[in-house]
Design an enzyme around this catalytic site. Structure first.
Site, PDB file in Angstrom:
ATOM      1  N   SER A 135      64.726 -31.879  -9.538  1.00  0.00           N
ATOM      2  CA  SER A 135      64.054 -32.820  -8.547  1.00  0.00           C
ATOM      3  C   SER A 135      62.465 -32.603  -8.388  1.00  0.00           C
ATOM      4  O   SER A 135      61.861 -33.544  -8.330  1.00  0.00           O
ATOM      5  CB  SER A 135      64.460 -32.465  -7.068  1.00  0.00           C
ATOM      6  OG  SER A 135      63.765 -31.260  -6.590  1.00  0.00           O
ATOM      7  N   PRO A 137      61.366 -31.397  -3.820  1.00  0.00           N
ATOM      8  CA  PRO A 137      61.649 -32.912  -3.509  1.00  0.00           C
ATOM      9  C   PRO A 137      63.111 -33.199  -3.254  1.00  0.00           C
ATOM     10  O   PRO A 137      63.254 -33.912  -2.250  1.00  0.00           O
ATOM     11  CB  PRO A 137      61.226 -33.188  -4.932  1.00  0.00           C
ATOM     12  CG  PRO A 137      60.220 -32.493  -5.558  1.00  0.00           C
ATOM     13  CD  PRO A 137      60.289 -31.104  -5.073  1.00  0.00           C
ATOM     14  N   TYR A 138      63.959 -32.235  -3.829  1.00  0.00           N
ATOM     15  CA  TYR A 138      65.140 -32.247  -3.028  1.00  0.00           C
ATOM     16  C   TYR A 138      65.232 -32.239  -1.790  1.00  0.00           C
ATOM     17  O   TYR A 138      65.871 -32.865  -0.962  1.00  0.00           O
ATOM     18  CB  TYR A 138      66.135 -31.281  -3.806  1.00  0.00           C
ATOM     19  CG  TYR A 138      67.450 -31.253  -3.040  1.00  0.00           C
ATOM     20  CD1 TYR A 138      68.485 -32.103  -3.032  1.00  0.00           C
ATOM     21  CD2 TYR A 138      67.743 -30.065  -2.665  1.00  0.00           C
ATOM     22  CE1 TYR A 138      69.686 -31.821  -2.209  1.00  0.00           C
ATOM     23  CE2 TYR A 138      69.085 -29.566  -1.730  1.00  0.00           C
ATOM     24  CZ  TYR A 138      69.745 -30.728  -1.510  1.00  0.00           C
ATOM     25  OH  TYR A 138      71.036 -30.331  -1.056  1.00  0.00           O
ATOM     26  N   ALA A 139      65.052 -31.044  -1.175  1.00  0.00           N
ATOM     27  CA  ALA A 139      64.972 -30.676   0.105  1.00  0.00           C
ATOM     28  C   ALA A 139      64.211 -31.889   0.947  1.00  0.00           C
ATOM     29  O   ALA A 139      64.650 -32.141   2.130  1.00  0.00           O
ATOM     30  CB  ALA A 139      64.343 -29.236   0.342  1.00  0.00           C
ATOM     31  N   THR A 195      63.953 -35.204   0.311  1.00  0.00           N
ATOM     32  CA  THR A 195      64.834 -35.942   0.410  1.00  0.00           C
ATOM     33  C   THR A 195      65.843 -36.133   1.612  1.00  0.00           C
ATOM     34  O   THR A 195      66.099 -37.158   2.323  1.00  0.00           O
ATOM     35  CB  THR A 195      65.469 -36.472  -0.938  1.00  0.00           C
ATOM     36  OG1 THR A 195      66.401 -35.457  -1.161  1.00  0.00           O
ATOM     37  CG2 THR A 195      64.478 -36.824  -2.079  1.00  0.00           C
TER      38      THR A 195
END
Length: 331
Positions: free
Chosen positions: A82, A140-142, A144
């Site tokens: 991510s 970025p993953y978290a 999202t």
């Protein structure tokens, strides 16, 4: 009764599908197979495709009109990936989720159980986080996941959607019947590294031994994936009693309530394997933090859920799953 499980051919989604089957609920799987496995959908009602494909979602509801709720597990989840590809992650996890919710509302489905993540909390000081703890996603993953939660909450407040967001850190273990499990051969979480070290006959390095935790090693929250599946099932079954017009969305933490230090994880691992794994102490790596874990009082009160399976049981099932996985997954 049927439940649509988006991402139902992945690790979490397929385990939730197994729990539904055991409870007499028909899981209807929707998965693009970008990360999911066709083998995990075998023998189940399965639609291959994208959650953003409106025509496909319309067809699912036309053909399976008995669907009463949706469990949304479809997401890309690899943190380093991510960081390298934030555009791809926002497209897959946020933009497509927004389209998906629009398709659900158009088909009159307003019950959504969102498989979220406790990584949206900072959880760096070795202590617990509650649903009221500040959100501070670090990748970025978290982010999202946090964006999706906020997006769903806003849509729910406007009407036409109700959503329960389930937040958890580290799922481990396998379906006890070994129907599905973690599809990765080389998982990067601590348990995966322990298994790899044991298989290679090398020592496992405990990085950081002076954190503000019970024994000085870092602390994380591990939950047996079958317990997580039970929580998703409870969310489906208790959905209407938890949410109301005045509370159309709610977040619920799922965790051990006490966390597991790295030393405790090593000790639990050695209770299961033979010969025991040796460990080495080392200083913290750049960017390491003490960690944290979830307080799950709300899950107990609203879902009637507490973890039932021990860490040792999770480790044993993860080890026992390996030969099953290797035989089942051909590539």
């Amino acid at each position: 009764m049927s439940v649509l499980i988006a991402g139902g051919a992945g690790y979490i989604g397929s385990t939730v599908a197994s729990a539904c089957l055991d409870a007499g609920i028909t899981p209807v799987i929707l998965d693009s197979l970008v990360r999911g496995r066709r083998e995990f959908a075998e023998g189940r009602v399965f639609y291959e495709g994208d959650i953003a494909d409106g025509a496909l979602v319309d067809r699912i509801f036309a053909e399976r009109s008995e669907i009463t709720a949706v469990v949304h597990c479809a997401a890309l989840i690899v943190v380093p990936e991510s960081v390298a590809d934030p555009v791809g992650y926002y497209e897959a996890n946020v933009a497509k989720s927004l389209a998906f919710v629009g398709h659900l509302r158009r088909n009159g489905c307003d019950r959504l159980v969102f498989s979220s993540s406790a990584s949206i909390y900072r959880a760096e000081d070795g202590g617990p986080v509650t649903e009221e703890s500040p959100l501070a996603p670090q990748s970025p993953y978290a982010r999202t996941k946090a964006v999706c939660e906020g997006m769903f909450s806003d849509i729910a407040a406007a009407g036409g959607l109700r959503v329960l967001s389930l937040r958890y850190f580290n799922p481990v273990g396998s379906d006890p019947a070994f129907r599905t499990g973690l599809q990765l051969r080389y998982p990067t979480h601590a348990l995966g590294k322990l298994i790899q070290a044991h298989q290679d006959g090398t020592a496992f390095t405990v990085t950081g031994t002076d954190w503000p935790t019970r024994d000085g090693s870092g602390i994380r929250d591990y939950v047996h994936v079958w317990d997580l599946a039970a929580a998703h099932l409870a969310a489906i079954e208790r959905f209407d009693s938890i949410l109301s017009p005045s509370t159309p969305s709610l977040a619920i933490n799922l965790g051990s309530g006490s966390g597991t230090t790295v030393r405790e994880l090593c000790a639990a691992f050695n209770n299961v394997v033979s010969p025991p794994l040796t460990t080495l102490d080392a200083g913290p790596r750049p960017g390491d933090v003490a960690g944290g874990y979830t307080a799950s009082d709300r899950a107990s009160a609203l879902l009637g859920w507490t973890p039932k399976l021990s860490l040792e049981e999770a480790i044993r099932s993860a080890l026992d799953w390996i030969p099953v996985r290797d035989a089942l997954l051909k590539e």
